[in-house]
Design a protein around this motif. Structure first.
Motif, short mmCIF file in Angstrom:
data_model
loop_
_atom_site.label_atom_id
_atom_site.label_comp_id
_atom_site.label_asym_id
_atom_site.label_seq_id
_atom_site.Cartn_x
_atom_site.Cartn_y
_atom_site.Cartn_z
N ALA A 197 0.85 -1.19 0.00
CA ALA A 197 0.00 0.00 0.00
C ALA A 197 0.89 1.24 0.00
CB ALA A 197 -0.92 0.01 1.21
N VAL A 198 0.58 2.19 -0.87
CA VAL A 198 1.38 3.41 -0.98
C VAL A 198 0.46 4.62 -1.03
CG1 VAL A 198 3.28 2.26 -2.20
CG2 VAL A 198 1.41 3.30 -3.52
N GLU A 199 0.98 5.75 -0.58
CA GLU A 199 0.25 7.00 -0.71
C GLU A 199 0.16 7.39 -2.18
OE1 GLU A 199 1.62 9.58 3.10
OE2 GLU A 199 3.21 8.66 1.91
N ALA A 200 -0.86 8.15 -2.51
CA ALA A 200 -1.00 8.66 -3.87
C ALA A 200 -1.25 10.17 -3.79
CB ALA A 200 -2.16 7.97 -4.58
N PRO A 201 -0.22 10.96 -4.20
CA PRO A 201 1.05 10.58 -4.82
C PRO A 201 2.06 10.11 -3.79
CG PRO A 201 0.96 12.95 -4.57
CD PRO A 201 -0.37 12.44 -4.11
N ARG A 247 -9.86 0.41 4.75
CA ARG A 247 -10.44 -0.56 3.80
C ARG A 247 -9.35 -1.34 3.08
NH1 ARG A 247 -11.14 -1.58 -1.20
NH2 ARG A 247 -9.97 0.26 -1.88
N VAL A 248 -8.32 -0.63 2.60
CA VAL A 248 -7.24 -1.29 1.86
C VAL A 248 -6.49 -2.27 2.76
CG1 VAL A 248 -4.96 -0.87 0.83
CG2 VAL A 248 -6.93 0.49 0.11
N LEU A 249 -6.18 -1.85 3.99
CA LEU A 249 -5.46 -2.73 4.89
C LEU A 249 -6.31 -3.96 5.26
CD1 LEU A 249 -3.81 -0.05 7.19
CD2 LEU A 249 -2.65 -1.50 5.51
N ARG A 250 -7.60 -3.76 5.38
CA ARG A 250 -8.49 -4.88 5.73
C ARG A 250 -8.68 -5.83 4.55
NH1 ARG A 250 -12.71 -2.09 6.52
NH2 ARG A 250 -13.65 -2.50 4.46
N ALA A 252 -3.02 1.31 14.04
CA ALA A 252 -4.00 0.37 14.58
C ALA A 252 -4.56 -0.52 13.46
CB ALA A 252 -5.13 1.13 15.27
N ALA A 253 -4.88 0.08 12.33
CA ALA A 253 -5.40 -0.71 11.21
C ALA A 253 -4.33 -1.67 10.68
CB ALA A 253 -5.88 0.23 10.10
N ALA A 254 -3.08 -1.20 10.62
CA ALA A 254 -2.00 -2.06 10.14
C ALA A 254 -1.73 -3.21 11.09
CB ALA A 254 -0.73 -1.23 9.94
#
Length: 491
Positions: free
Chosen positions: A206-210, A243-246, A277-279
């Motif tokens: 998972a990466v930030e955009a940008p 959402r992405v991490l889950r 926490a999500a990670a």
């Protein structure tokens, strides 16, 4: 003997092609011309190196969901225009038409012979902080004989520098011991060591955009699967991160929370805690890039380092002396659990064994004795450049958008719908090196942005903005001398 030096897989080339947006819409252009134009754009921008062996027609057709006939016609067009050569038994590889200059890459250092005639708006790096660098170098020369009697290889780093880095983390609110520090030859080496240790081919990241262009490219070259998560007005989109991490359960999350490159955003502690926490729930390691963390020239509020909020040793931190001190030192570091540090030190034996002792001693002296002066020098330079550039851009290009960030080395500029790739290509003609926004995104995102480094002296800002405006006017035409064949319009 083969005339290609590297290869690109069908999947990797397909990803790159999705980011290659031609300055004119496809319209009625045949699919093979569109594909050929995208390859030419990648080669001309330096994103696909000259001498790269490209996939066979059938393999690329499958990766792009196109017919083999379309790919074959595109390859034939590229051969006719001088961008591809083929030999039976050796395959096909990228070339340049006879008489063409090698492509320049705005994110690579400007060749010294061009510095007098080219405005470099690509590299975000400041000159050395003097006189402190010279003083630190003189002190390091005095210290060097004490190290000269041995082999000179320190896989984890010279002890005096590890101690200095650990003290700086502790002063920022993150208690750290030297056995948690690995000194590397620059931050990119640190990032690559961590990638190699923690990632396998096909892993999600998972990466930030940008995000930082070179890290995105390194992750793509390692055949990882990037999952971009957008920023909104200098803040993380936490529901989307959760959402992405889950749902994707990425192996790694790469973030730049302190004066983000390229936006300059600063993430507050509450958001950092929520992301951790999500990670933690998803089992994702968070790789924090703190390379710009000391560059808060427009804020008085500094959150603690992200790892200070970590309760489960899930954060790995990468830092560098390049931005706060000087890029010529090539000194970076990793902060992690001692076990991972030992593993990374073992792994690096297959690359560079250790960083140069002299440069480590200089960096240790600067961090210990001259950090306050060097940081004040950097902050003053960056603030002055940012204010002058923003004023000049608003005067010369009032429809473009940019805001004064809380810190960092760059301005993130929206170009009122003008293609960043087109601006970069036009800049080849006007003598302005421009980093297109798509270099900082995944799958062609941020095409209508560019990144401008805060390296322009205030007195030179009006001229820099004027040259950008001239480049924008040329880019808007879509027709530039010597580049018409590289960027075909509808046929």
């Amino acid at each position: 003997m083969a005339e290609w030096q590297s290869t690109v897989s069908p999947v990797a080339l397909a990803r790159q092609l999705r980011t290659a947006h031609l300055p004119e819409p496809a319209g009625h252009r045949p699919a093979y011309r569109e594909l050929a134009g995208q390859v030419r754009l990648l080669v001309s921008e330096g994103r696909l190196a000259v001498g790269t062996r490209v996939p066979a027609e059938r393999e690329l057709a499958q990766a792009l969901a196109l017919s083999r006939t379309t790919v074959a016609a595109a390859y034939e067009a590229l051969r006719a225009d001088g961008y591809l050569r083929s030999r039976r038994g050796s395959g096909s590889w990228t070339t340049l038409p006879e008489g063409s200059s090698p492509p320049s890459d705005a994110l690579h250092p400007l060749p010294p012979d061009e510095s007098g005639r080219t405005l470099d708006l690509g590299i975000a790096a400041l000159p050395a902080p003097q006189p402190w660098l010279g003083q630190a170098a003189a002190r390091a020369v005095e210290q060097l004989p004490a190290y000269a009697a041995g082999h000179g290889n320190f896989p984890t780093g010279v002890p005096v520098l590890r101690e200095a880095i650990a003290r700086r983390f502790t002063a920022r609110g993150l208690p750290t011991t030297p056995d948690q520090i690995l000194v590397t030859t620059g931050a990119m080496t640190a990032l690559q060591l961590v990638h190699h240790a923690l990632l396998s081919r096909g892993d999600r990241v998972a990466v930030e955009a940008p995000s930082y262009a070179h890290t995105l490219r390194a992750l793509q070259r390692a055949d990882t699967r990037l999952v971009p998560v957008a920023q909104h007005r200098g803040r993380w989109d936490l529901p989307e991160w959760q959402r992405v991490l889950r749902d994707a359960a990425p192996r790694l999350a790469y973030v730049i929370p302190d004066f983000h490159n390229p936006t300059g955003a600063l993430i507050d502690e509450d958001q950092r805690r929520a992301l951790l926490a999500a990670a933690r729930t998803s089992g994702t390691t968070v790789l924090v890039d703190e390379t710009p963390a000391e560059l808060g020239w427009n804020t008085t509020e500094m959150p603690r380092p992200t790892a200070a909020l970590d309760r489960g040793a899930q954060v790995v931190t990468v830092g560098s002396a390049s931005k706060i001190l000087w890029g010529g030192l090539r000194i970076g570091w990793v902060r992690a659990a001692p076990g991972l540090i030992r593993r990374l030190a073992t792994d690096r034996a297959f690359t560079d064994i250790g960083s140069p002792v002299m440069e480590q001693l200089i960096a240790a002296e600067l961090l210990t004795e001259h950090l306050d002066e060097a940081r004040a020098d950097r902050h003053q330079r960056l603030r002055s450049s940012a204010e002058a550039l923003l004023a000049a851009l608003r005067d010369q290009l009032p429809r473009w958008g940019a805001e004064l960030p809380p810190g960092g080395l760059t301005l993130w500029v929206s170009t009122d719908g003008l293609s960043g790739a087109a601006l970069a290509q036009a800049g080849e003609q006007t003598g302005v090196r421009i980093a297109a926004g798509s270099r900082f995104g995944v799958d062609g995102a941020f095409e209508h942005h560019i990144r401008i480094p805060l390296t322009v002296p205030p007195a030179a800002a009006p001229d820099a903005a004027a040259r950008l405006a001239a480049t924008a006017a040329l880019a808007a035409t879509g027709h530039w001398p010597g580049l018409d064949s590289a960027l075909p319009l509808a046929v």
